[in-house]
Design a protein around this motif. Structure first.
Motif, PDB file in Angstrom:
ATOM      1  N   GLY A 413       3.183 -50.765  11.729  1.00 22.63           N
ATOM      2  CA  GLY A 413       3.836 -51.617  10.920  1.00 22.63           C
ATOM      3  C   GLY A 413       4.920 -51.266  10.159  1.00 22.63           C
ATOM      4  O   GLY A 413       5.957 -52.105   9.871  1.00 22.63           O
ATOM      5  N   HIS A 414       5.145 -49.887  10.003  1.00 20.41           N
ATOM      6  CA  HIS A 414       6.208 -49.514   9.285  1.00 20.41           C
ATOM      7  C   HIS A 414       7.453 -49.077  10.077  1.00 20.41           C
ATOM      8  O   HIS A 414       8.523 -48.549   9.621  1.00 20.41           O
ATOM      9  CB  HIS A 414       6.151 -48.336   8.271  1.00 20.41           C
ATOM     10  N   GLY A 415       7.355 -49.490  11.352  1.00 22.96           N
ATOM     11  CA  GLY A 415       8.430 -48.896  12.508  1.00 22.96           C
ATOM     12  C   GLY A 415       9.205 -47.898  12.511  1.00 22.96           C
ATOM     13  O   GLY A 415      10.275 -47.698  12.678  1.00 22.96           O
ATOM     14  N   LEU A 416       8.316 -46.563  12.737  1.00 26.10           N
ATOM     15  CA  LEU A 416       8.707 -45.260  12.486  1.00 26.10           C
ATOM     16  C   LEU A 416       9.365 -45.262  13.853  1.00 26.10           C
ATOM     17  O   LEU A 416       8.736 -45.716  15.068  1.00 26.10           O
ATOM     18  CB  LEU A 416       7.754 -44.270  12.497  1.00 26.10           C
ATOM     19  N   ASP A 417      10.379 -44.572  14.139  1.00 24.66           N
ATOM     20  CA  ASP A 417      11.089 -44.349  15.529  1.00 24.66           C
ATOM     21  C   ASP A 417      11.301 -42.555  15.482  1.00 24.66           C
ATOM     22  O   ASP A 417      11.159 -42.039  15.024  1.00 24.66           O
ATOM     23  CB  ASP A 417      12.340 -45.031  15.702  1.00 24.66           C
ATOM     24  N   VAL A 418      11.789 -42.226  17.016  1.00 19.79           N
ATOM     25  CA  VAL A 418      11.975 -41.008  16.997  1.00 19.79           C
ATOM     26  C   VAL A 418      13.054 -40.209  16.143  1.00 19.79           C
ATOM     27  O   VAL A 418      12.863 -39.059  15.933  1.00 19.79           O
ATOM     28  CB  VAL A 418      12.557 -40.771  18.620  1.00 19.79           C
ATOM     29  N   HIS A 419      13.721 -40.881  15.586  1.00 20.29           N
ATOM     30  CA  HIS A 419      14.618 -40.224  14.384  1.00 20.29           C
ATOM     31  C   HIS A 419      13.931 -40.044  13.086  1.00 20.29           C
ATOM     32  O   HIS A 419      14.386 -39.062  12.398  1.00 20.29           O
ATOM     33  CB  HIS A 419      15.839 -41.127  14.028  1.00 20.29           C
ATOM     34  N   ASP A 420      12.646 -40.384  12.932  1.00 20.78           N
ATOM     35  CA  ASP A 420      11.759 -40.042  11.837  1.00 20.78           C
ATOM     36  C   ASP A 420      11.018 -38.952  12.352  1.00 20.78           C
ATOM     37  O   ASP A 420      10.333 -38.258  11.192  1.00 20.78           O
ATOM     38  CB  ASP A 420      11.047 -41.411  11.393  1.00 20.78           C
TER      39      ASP A 420
END
Length: 467
Positions: A413-420
Protein backbone atom coordinates in the motif's frame (compact mmCIF):
# COMPACT_ATOMS: atom_id res chain seq x y z
CA UNK A 1 -19.11 -44.54 11.07
CA UNK A 2 -15.37 -44.69 11.75
CA UNK A 3 -14.13 -43.23 15.02
CA UNK A 4 -10.68 -41.69 15.04
CA UNK A 5 -8.61 -42.72 18.02
CA UNK A 6 -6.43 -40.11 19.74
CA UNK A 7 -2.95 -39.99 18.28
CA UNK A 8 -0.52 -42.22 20.12
CA UNK A 9 3.12 -42.10 19.03
CA UNK A 10 4.48 -45.49 18.10
CA UNK A 11 6.51 -47.12 20.89
CA UNK A 12 10.09 -46.33 19.91
CA UNK A 13 13.02 -44.98 21.86
CA UNK A 14 13.12 -41.19 21.84
CA UNK A 15 16.72 -41.21 20.61
CA UNK A 16 15.99 -43.38 17.56
CA UNK A 17 16.52 -40.32 15.34
CA UNK A 18 20.24 -40.57 16.05
CA UNK A 19 20.41 -43.65 13.82
CA UNK A 20 19.05 -41.67 10.84
CA UNK A 21 20.78 -39.18 8.52
CA UNK A 22 20.38 -35.68 10.00
CA UNK A 23 20.66 -32.84 7.49
CA UNK A 24 21.58 -29.24 8.30
CA UNK A 25 23.23 -29.96 11.64
CA UNK A 26 26.16 -27.77 12.76
CA UNK A 27 29.65 -29.22 12.94
CA UNK A 28 30.02 -28.67 16.68
CA UNK A 29 33.78 -28.57 17.37
CA UNK A 30 33.59 -29.66 21.04
CA UNK A 31 31.36 -32.72 21.66
CA UNK A 32 32.02 -32.54 25.42
CA UNK A 33 30.76 -28.95 25.59
CA UNK A 34 27.70 -29.90 23.51
CA UNK A 35 26.94 -32.82 25.85
CA UNK A 36 27.20 -30.55 28.88
CA UNK A 37 24.78 -28.06 27.33
CA UNK A 38 22.21 -30.69 26.34
CA UNK A 39 22.36 -32.18 29.85
CA UNK A 40 21.58 -28.75 31.29
CA UNK A 41 18.73 -28.27 28.82
CA UNK A 42 17.32 -31.68 29.66
CA UNK A 43 17.12 -30.61 33.32
CA UNK A 44 15.58 -27.21 32.56
CA UNK A 45 11.85 -26.47 32.92
CA UNK A 46 9.73 -26.91 29.78
CA UNK A 47 9.01 -23.79 27.75
CA UNK A 48 5.48 -24.90 26.86
CA UNK A 49 3.15 -27.48 28.35
CA UNK A 50 1.32 -30.53 27.08
CA UNK A 51 -2.18 -29.13 27.64
CA UNK A 52 -1.29 -26.02 25.63
CA UNK A 53 -0.10 -28.18 22.74
CA UNK A 54 -3.29 -30.23 22.95
CA UNK A 55 -5.41 -27.06 22.78
CA UNK A 56 -3.58 -25.96 19.67
CA UNK A 57 -4.07 -29.37 18.09
CA UNK A 58 -7.81 -29.05 18.73
CA UNK A 59 -7.84 -25.66 16.99
CA UNK A 60 -5.79 -26.96 14.09
CA UNK A 61 -8.30 -29.79 13.75
CA UNK A 62 -10.91 -27.10 13.08
CA UNK A 63 -8.59 -25.65 10.42
CA UNK A 64 -8.25 -29.09 8.80
CA UNK A 65 -12.04 -29.49 8.76
CA UNK A 66 -12.54 -26.12 7.09
CA UNK A 67 -13.94 -24.46 10.21
CA UNK A 68 -11.06 -22.07 11.01
CA UNK A 69 -8.07 -20.30 9.49
CA UNK A 70 -4.43 -20.38 10.62
CA UNK A 71 -2.43 -17.16 10.70
CA UNK A 72 1.23 -17.97 11.34
CA UNK A 73 3.88 -15.29 11.19
CA UNK A 74 6.96 -13.67 12.64
CA UNK A 75 10.66 -13.20 12.10
CA UNK A 76 12.73 -15.01 9.54
CA UNK A 77 15.33 -15.51 12.26
CA UNK A 78 15.17 -14.07 15.76
CA UNK A 79 18.16 -12.27 17.22
CA UNK A 80 19.48 -13.03 20.69
CA UNK A 81 20.61 -9.44 21.09
CA UNK A 82 17.53 -7.92 19.48
CA UNK A 83 14.88 -9.39 21.78
CA UNK A 84 13.01 -6.65 23.68
CA UNK A 85 9.57 -6.03 25.11
CA UNK A 86 8.94 -3.51 22.35
CA UNK A 87 9.82 -5.90 19.52
CA UNK A 88 7.78 -8.76 21.01
CA UNK A 89 4.79 -6.46 21.54
CA UNK A 90 5.08 -5.19 17.95
CA UNK A 91 5.00 -8.67 16.42
CA UNK A 92 2.25 -9.87 18.76
CA UNK A 93 0.04 -6.86 18.06
CA UNK A 94 0.60 -7.03 14.30
CA UNK A 95 -0.52 -10.67 14.25
CA UNK A 96 -3.53 -9.96 16.46
CA UNK A 97 -4.43 -6.98 14.31
CA UNK A 98 -4.33 -9.18 11.20
CA UNK A 99 -6.39 -11.79 13.05
CA UNK A 100 -9.05 -9.22 13.89
CA UNK A 101 -9.34 -8.18 10.24
CA UNK A 102 -9.59 -11.79 9.04
CA UNK A 103 -12.00 -12.90 11.77
CA UNK A 104 -14.43 -10.02 11.41
CA UNK A 105 -14.31 -9.55 7.64
CA UNK A 106 -14.42 -13.27 6.78
CA UNK A 107 -16.59 -14.48 9.70
CA UNK A 108 -14.21 -17.38 10.39
CA UNK A 109 -12.28 -18.12 13.59
CA UNK A 110 -8.56 -17.39 13.23
CA UNK A 111 -5.84 -19.32 15.07
CA UNK A 112 -2.84 -16.99 15.66
CA UNK A 113 0.54 -18.72 15.87
CA UNK A 114 3.79 -16.78 16.04
CA UNK A 115 7.13 -17.62 14.46
CA UNK A 116 8.57 -16.50 17.75
CA UNK A 117 10.24 -17.68 20.98
CA UNK A 118 12.45 -20.25 19.26
CA UNK A 119 13.16 -19.24 15.65
CA UNK A 120 16.91 -18.84 16.22
CA UNK A 121 18.31 -21.31 13.68
CA UNK A 122 18.18 -21.34 9.88
CA UNK A 123 18.88 -24.02 7.27
CA UNK A 124 21.31 -22.90 4.60
CA UNK A 125 21.90 -23.90 0.99
CA UNK A 126 25.72 -23.99 1.44
CA UNK A 127 27.91 -24.92 4.42
CA UNK A 128 30.38 -22.10 3.80
CA UNK A 129 30.43 -18.47 2.66
CA UNK A 130 33.22 -16.74 0.73
CA UNK A 131 33.96 -13.02 0.74
CA UNK A 132 36.99 -11.42 -0.89
CA UNK A 133 38.72 -14.77 -1.12
CA UNK A 134 38.06 -15.69 2.52
CA UNK A 135 35.90 -18.76 3.20
CA UNK A 136 34.19 -19.28 6.55
CA UNK A 137 31.33 -21.42 7.88
CA UNK A 138 27.97 -19.98 6.90
CA UNK A 139 25.85 -18.13 9.47
CA UNK A 140 23.22 -20.61 10.73
CA UNK A 141 21.32 -18.36 13.09
CA UNK A 142 22.10 -17.02 16.53
CA UNK A 143 21.48 -20.44 18.11
CA UNK A 144 24.61 -21.71 16.35
CA UNK A 145 27.08 -18.93 15.51
CA UNK A 146 27.45 -15.19 14.97
CA UNK A 147 26.54 -13.05 11.98
CA UNK A 148 29.87 -11.19 11.89
CA UNK A 149 32.16 -12.45 9.12
CA UNK A 150 35.08 -13.42 11.33
CA UNK A 151 36.59 -16.83 12.11
CA UNK A 152 35.74 -16.42 15.80
CA UNK A 153 32.08 -15.51 15.25
CA UNK A 154 31.42 -18.27 12.75
CA UNK A 155 32.57 -21.17 14.96
CA UNK A 156 29.47 -23.12 16.12
CA UNK A 157 29.17 -22.59 19.89
CA UNK A 158 26.87 -24.89 21.91
CA UNK A 159 26.66 -22.27 24.67
CA UNK A 160 24.38 -20.39 22.27
CA UNK A 161 21.79 -23.13 22.74
CA UNK A 162 21.48 -22.11 26.40
CA UNK A 163 21.10 -18.48 25.36
CA UNK A 164 18.40 -19.58 22.90
CA UNK A 165 16.52 -21.37 25.68
CA UNK A 166 16.66 -18.37 28.03
CA UNK A 167 15.70 -15.89 25.29
CA UNK A 168 12.75 -18.09 24.32
CA UNK A 169 11.66 -18.30 27.96
CA UNK A 170 11.83 -14.51 28.30
CA UNK A 171 9.85 -14.02 25.08
CA UNK A 172 7.15 -16.45 26.22
CA UNK A 173 6.92 -14.67 29.56
CA UNK A 174 6.36 -11.38 27.74
CA UNK A 175 3.71 -12.91 25.47
CA UNK A 176 1.86 -14.42 28.42
CA UNK A 177 2.05 -11.12 30.31
CA UNK A 178 0.74 -9.13 27.33
CA UNK A 179 -2.17 -11.51 26.73
CA UNK A 180 -3.02 -11.76 30.45
CA UNK A 181 -3.14 -7.95 30.60
CA UNK A 182 -5.72 -7.87 27.83
CA UNK A 183 -3.43 -6.90 24.95
CA UNK A 184 -5.08 -9.65 22.89
CA UNK A 185 -8.55 -8.20 23.46
CA UNK A 186 -10.66 -7.48 20.40
CA UNK A 187 -11.90 -4.44 22.29
CA UNK A 188 -8.49 -2.82 21.80
CA UNK A 189 -8.67 -2.66 18.02
CA UNK A 190 -8.92 1.14 18.05
CA UNK A 191 -5.76 1.33 20.15
CA UNK A 192 -3.96 -0.98 17.73
CA UNK A 193 -5.07 1.29 14.93
CA UNK A 194 -3.62 4.38 16.58
CA UNK A 195 -0.35 2.68 17.39
CA UNK A 196 0.26 0.81 14.17
CA UNK A 197 -1.51 2.12 11.09
CA UNK A 198 -2.20 5.80 11.69
CA UNK A 199 -0.66 6.58 8.29
CA UNK A 200 -1.95 3.51 6.44
CA UNK A 201 -4.07 3.98 3.31
CA UNK A 202 -6.40 1.38 4.88
CA UNK A 203 -6.89 3.37 8.09
CA UNK A 204 -10.55 4.28 7.46
CA UNK A 205 -11.44 0.74 6.39
CA UNK A 206 -9.82 -0.62 9.55
CA UNK A 207 -11.69 1.92 11.68
CA UNK A 208 -14.97 0.61 10.24
CA UNK A 209 -13.95 -2.93 11.17
CA UNK A 210 -12.97 -1.77 14.67
CA UNK A 211 -16.35 -0.03 15.03
CA UNK A 212 -18.08 -3.25 13.96
CA UNK A 213 -16.15 -5.32 16.50
CA UNK A 214 -17.01 -2.83 19.25
CA UNK A 215 -20.68 -3.02 18.27
CA UNK A 216 -20.61 -6.82 18.29
CA UNK A 217 -19.01 -6.92 21.75
CA UNK A 218 -21.58 -4.44 23.13
CA UNK A 219 -24.36 -6.58 21.65
CA UNK A 220 -22.95 -9.70 23.30
CA UNK A 221 -22.78 -7.98 26.67
CA UNK A 222 -26.34 -6.65 26.30
CA UNK A 223 -27.69 -10.11 25.49
CA UNK A 224 -25.83 -11.96 28.21
CA UNK A 225 -23.00 -13.22 26.03
CA UNK A 226 -19.43 -13.72 27.17
CA UNK A 227 -17.15 -11.34 25.27
CA UNK A 228 -14.41 -12.14 27.77
CA UNK A 229 -14.08 -15.48 26.01
CA UNK A 230 -12.79 -13.53 23.02
CA UNK A 231 -10.85 -11.03 25.14
CA UNK A 232 -8.70 -13.80 26.62
CA UNK A 233 -7.47 -14.94 23.23
CA UNK A 234 -4.77 -17.60 23.30
CA UNK A 235 -1.59 -17.13 21.38
CA UNK A 236 0.65 -20.02 20.38
CA UNK A 237 4.30 -20.15 19.35
CA UNK A 238 6.15 -22.13 16.71
CA UNK A 239 9.54 -22.52 15.07
CA UNK A 240 11.42 -24.79 12.71
CA UNK A 241 12.65 -27.91 14.52
CA UNK A 242 16.11 -27.78 12.97
CA UNK A 243 18.70 -28.38 15.71
CA UNK A 244 17.93 -31.88 16.88
CA UNK A 245 20.32 -31.86 19.84
CA UNK A 246 18.40 -28.88 21.22
CA UNK A 247 14.95 -30.25 20.40
CA UNK A 248 15.68 -33.71 21.79
CA UNK A 249 16.98 -32.24 25.05
CA UNK A 250 13.68 -30.39 25.47
CA UNK A 251 11.49 -33.39 24.63
CA UNK A 252 9.58 -34.55 27.71
CA UNK A 253 7.11 -37.29 28.56
CA UNK A 254 3.90 -35.89 30.00
CA UNK A 255 3.47 -37.15 33.58
CA UNK A 256 -0.27 -37.69 33.10
CA UNK A 257 -0.35 -39.52 29.79
CA UNK A 258 3.23 -40.70 29.30
CA UNK A 259 3.21 -39.25 25.79
CA UNK A 260 6.31 -37.37 24.57
CA UNK A 261 6.01 -33.67 23.78
CA UNK A 262 8.46 -31.21 22.30
CA UNK A 263 8.40 -28.51 24.96
CA UNK A 264 10.37 -25.92 22.98
CA UNK A 265 7.19 -24.72 21.22
CA UNK A 266 3.55 -25.57 20.65
CA UNK A 267 3.88 -26.25 16.91
CA UNK A 268 7.15 -27.41 15.37
CA UNK A 269 7.71 -27.66 11.65
CA UNK A 270 10.17 -29.61 9.52
CA UNK A 271 11.70 -27.57 6.73
CA UNK A 272 11.98 -28.18 3.01
CA UNK A 273 15.63 -29.21 3.37
CA UNK A 274 15.07 -31.68 6.23
CA UNK A 275 11.79 -33.39 5.31
CA UNK A 276 13.27 -36.72 4.13
CA UNK A 277 10.66 -39.29 5.24
CA UNK A 278 13.48 -41.59 6.31
CA UNK A 279 15.59 -38.84 7.87
CA UNK A 280 16.29 -37.94 11.48
CA UNK A 281 13.92 -34.96 11.66
CA UNK A 282 10.86 -36.93 10.55
CA UNK A 283 11.82 -39.83 12.82
CA UNK A 284 12.01 -37.49 15.83
CA UNK A 285 8.74 -35.72 15.00
CA UNK A 286 6.91 -39.01 14.39
CA UNK A 287 7.09 -39.78 18.10
CA UNK A 288 5.66 -36.49 19.37
CA UNK A 289 2.14 -35.80 20.61
CA UNK A 290 2.43 -32.14 19.50
CA UNK A 291 0.85 -30.94 16.30
CA UNK A 292 3.59 -30.88 13.65
CA UNK A 293 3.99 -29.27 10.24
CA UNK A 294 6.12 -29.87 7.16
CA UNK A 295 7.22 -27.37 4.51
CA UNK A 296 6.63 -28.59 0.94
CA UNK A 297 8.52 -26.91 -1.91
CA UNK A 298 7.96 -27.07 -5.68
CA UNK A 299 9.94 -30.31 -6.00
CA UNK A 300 7.57 -32.23 -3.72
CA UNK A 301 5.83 -35.21 -5.30
CA UNK A 302 2.49 -36.64 -4.24
CA UNK A 303 4.26 -39.88 -3.26
CA UNK A 304 6.55 -37.96 -0.89
CA UNK A 305 3.58 -36.13 0.64
CA UNK A 306 1.83 -39.46 1.21
CA UNK A 307 4.96 -40.92 2.79
CA UNK A 308 5.05 -37.97 5.18
CA UNK A 309 1.40 -38.52 6.05
CA UNK A 310 2.07 -42.19 6.81
CA UNK A 311 5.09 -41.36 8.95
CA UNK A 312 3.66 -38.39 10.83
CA UNK A 313 -0.11 -38.95 10.85
CA UNK A 314 -0.69 -42.72 10.61
CA UNK A 315 -4.07 -42.48 12.39
CA UNK A 316 -5.29 -39.66 10.13
CA UNK A 317 -6.09 -37.38 13.06
CA UNK A 318 -7.28 -33.86 12.18
CA UNK A 319 -4.99 -31.29 13.77
CA UNK A 320 -1.97 -33.55 13.93
CA UNK A 321 -0.34 -32.62 10.59
CA UNK A 322 -0.12 -29.34 8.69
CA UNK A 323 1.41 -29.00 5.23
CA UNK A 324 2.90 -25.54 4.62
CA UNK A 325 3.36 -25.17 0.88
CA UNK A 326 6.03 -22.81 -0.46
CA UNK A 327 5.91 -23.20 -4.22
CA UNK A 328 6.49 -19.73 -5.73
CA UNK A 329 3.89 -17.66 -7.56
CA UNK A 330 4.73 -19.19 -10.95
CA UNK A 331 4.56 -22.84 -9.82
CA UNK A 332 1.81 -23.21 -7.26
CA UNK A 333 -1.04 -23.72 -9.76
CA UNK A 334 0.80 -26.61 -11.40
CA UNK A 335 2.41 -28.31 -8.40
CA UNK A 336 -0.21 -28.00 -5.65
CA UNK A 337 -3.32 -29.67 -7.17
CA UNK A 338 -1.98 -33.25 -7.40
CA UNK A 339 -0.65 -33.02 -3.84
CA UNK A 340 -3.99 -31.91 -2.43
CA UNK A 341 -5.95 -34.43 -4.51
CA UNK A 342 -3.89 -37.46 -3.52
CA UNK A 343 -3.52 -36.55 0.14
CA UNK A 344 -7.27 -35.91 0.38
CA UNK A 345 -8.02 -39.21 -1.36
CA UNK A 346 -5.84 -41.01 1.22
CA UNK A 347 -8.28 -40.02 3.96
CA UNK A 348 -5.83 -37.70 5.70
CA UNK A 349 -7.32 -34.47 7.06
CA UNK A 350 -4.28 -32.24 7.01
CA UNK A 351 -4.37 -28.47 7.28
CA UNK A 352 -3.13 -26.83 4.07
CA UNK A 353 -1.30 -23.55 4.64
CA UNK A 354 0.35 -21.18 2.14
CA UNK A 355 3.85 -19.80 2.71
CA UNK A 356 4.01 -17.14 -0.02
CA UNK A 357 7.40 -15.81 1.06
CA UNK A 358 10.13 -18.40 0.52
CA UNK A 359 9.38 -19.21 -3.11
CA UNK A 360 9.41 -15.55 -4.13
CA UNK A 361 12.77 -14.22 -3.01
CA UNK A 362 14.74 -12.21 -5.56
CA UNK A 363 17.82 -10.03 -5.65
CA UNK A 364 17.47 -6.32 -6.32
CA UNK A 365 20.08 -4.57 -8.52
CA UNK A 366 21.59 -3.13 -5.34
CA UNK A 367 22.32 -6.65 -4.07
CA UNK A 368 19.65 -6.76 -1.36
CA UNK A 369 17.48 -9.86 -1.13
CA UNK A 370 13.86 -8.79 -1.36
CA UNK A 371 10.33 -9.97 -2.12
CA UNK A 372 7.64 -8.15 -4.03
CA UNK A 373 4.28 -7.77 -2.35
CA UNK A 374 2.55 -8.64 -5.63
CA UNK A 375 4.30 -12.02 -5.75
CA UNK A 376 3.36 -12.73 -2.14
CA UNK A 377 -0.24 -11.80 -2.85
CA UNK A 378 -0.17 -13.69 -6.15
CA UNK A 379 0.85 -16.95 -4.52
CA UNK A 380 -1.86 -16.60 -1.88
CA UNK A 381 -4.39 -15.92 -4.62
CA UNK A 382 -3.31 -19.01 -6.57
CA UNK A 383 -3.39 -21.09 -3.38
CA UNK A 384 -7.02 -20.09 -2.77
CA UNK A 385 -7.96 -20.69 -6.40
CA UNK A 386 -6.52 -24.23 -6.36
CA UNK A 387 -8.45 -25.16 -3.22
CA UNK A 388 -11.67 -23.64 -4.53
CA UNK A 389 -11.34 -25.60 -7.75
CA UNK A 390 -10.81 -28.84 -5.80
CA UNK A 391 -13.49 -28.13 -3.19
CA UNK A 392 -10.94 -28.23 -0.36
CA UNK A 393 -10.16 -25.72 2.37
CA UNK A 394 -7.36 -23.14 2.07
CA UNK A 395 -6.40 -23.39 5.71
CA UNK A 396 -4.10 -20.47 6.35
CA UNK A 397 -1.08 -18.35 5.56
CA UNK A 398 2.46 -18.46 6.94
CA UNK A 399 4.39 -15.20 6.52
CA UNK A 400 7.64 -13.64 7.62
CA UNK A 401 6.77 -10.29 9.16
CA UNK A 402 7.71 -7.79 11.81
CA UNK A 403 5.93 -5.09 13.75
CA UNK A 404 8.61 -2.58 12.76
CA UNK A 405 8.71 -0.15 9.84
CA UNK A 406 11.42 -2.03 7.97
CA UNK A 407 12.04 -1.63 4.24
CA UNK A 408 12.89 -5.20 3.23
CA UNK A 409 10.03 -6.09 0.86
CA UNK A 410 8.90 -3.85 -1.99
CA UNK A 411 5.37 -2.98 -3.08
CA UNK A 412 2.26 -2.89 -0.95
CA UNK A 413 0.00 0.00 0.00
CA UNK A 414 2.81 2.46 0.67
CA UNK A 415 4.56 1.65 -2.60
CA UNK A 416 8.07 0.86 -1.36
CA UNK A 417 10.53 0.24 -4.20
CA UNK A 418 14.12 -0.95 -4.48
CA UNK A 419 15.51 2.50 -3.75
CA UNK A 420 13.93 2.27 -0.28
CA UNK A 421 15.63 -1.03 0.64
CA UNK A 422 18.73 0.49 2.32
CA UNK A 423 16.65 2.85 4.47
CA UNK A 424 15.84 0.25 7.10
CA UNK A 425 16.92 -3.23 6.05
CA UNK A 426 17.42 -5.09 9.33
CA UNK A 427 16.88 -8.81 8.66
CA UNK A 428 19.88 -11.08 9.20
CA UNK A 429 18.57 -13.58 6.64
CA UNK A 430 15.39 -13.15 4.60
CA UNK A 431 13.25 -10.04 3.95
CA UNK A 432 10.09 -9.57 6.02
CA UNK A 433 6.83 -7.73 5.46
CA UNK A 434 6.59 -4.61 7.61
CA UNK A 435 3.52 -3.81 9.71
CA UNK A 436 1.73 -1.90 6.94
CA UNK A 437 2.37 -4.58 4.32
CA UNK A 438 1.22 -7.26 6.77
CA UNK A 439 -2.08 -5.51 7.35
CA UNK A 440 -2.42 -4.84 3.63
CA UNK A 441 -2.09 -8.59 3.04
CA UNK A 442 -4.69 -9.31 5.73
CA UNK A 443 -7.23 -7.02 4.03
CA UNK A 444 -6.65 -8.66 0.63
CA UNK A 445 -6.90 -12.19 2.07
CA UNK A 446 -10.05 -11.25 4.01
CA UNK A 447 -11.66 -10.07 0.77
CA UNK A 448 -10.79 -13.35 -0.88
CA UNK A 449 -12.06 -15.40 2.08
CA UNK A 450 -15.40 -13.64 1.84
CA UNK A 451 -15.61 -14.84 -1.77
CA UNK A 452 -16.51 -11.39 -3.06
CA UNK A 453 -13.53 -11.23 -5.38
CA UNK A 454 -9.92 -12.29 -5.74
CA UNK A 455 -7.42 -9.88 -4.20
CA UNK A 456 -6.36 -7.28 -6.72
CA UNK A 457 -2.70 -6.78 -7.44
CA UNK A 458 -1.24 -3.55 -6.13
CA UNK A 459 0.54 -2.61 -9.33
CA UNK A 460 3.27 -3.61 -11.71
CA UNK A 461 6.52 -4.89 -10.27
CA UNK A 462 9.23 -2.31 -9.92
CA UNK A 463 12.17 -4.53 -8.98
CA UNK A 464 13.38 -5.31 -12.46
CA UNK A 465 12.64 -1.86 -13.84
CA UNK A 466 14.25 0.12 -11.06
CA UNK A 467 17.95 0.78 -10.81
Amino acid sequence: MNTLLPYEPRPTHLDSWRDRPAAQQPDWPDPVALHDVTDRLAAAPPLVFADECDRLKTRLAAVARGEAFLLQGGDCAESLDGMSAESVHGKLTTLLQMSAVLTYAAALPVVPVGRIAGQYAKPRSRPTETRDGVTLPVYRGDAVNGLAFTPEARVPDPARLLRTYHASASTLNLIRAFTAAGHASLGRTHEWNRDFIADSPHRHTYERIADGIDHALRFMRATGGRPEDFDSARFFVSHEALLLDYEAALTRRDARSGRPYATSGHLLWIGERTRDPEGAHVEWASQLANPVAVKLGPGTTADTALQLVDRLDPRREPGRLTFIVRMGVDKVRDVLPPLVEKVTASGAQVAWVCDPMHGNTMQAPSGYKTRHFDDVLGEVTAFFEVHRALGTHPGGIHVELTGDDVTECVGGGHGLDVHDLPVRYESACDPRLNRSQSLDLAFRVADFMKGDRAPVRSGEKQVNAAG
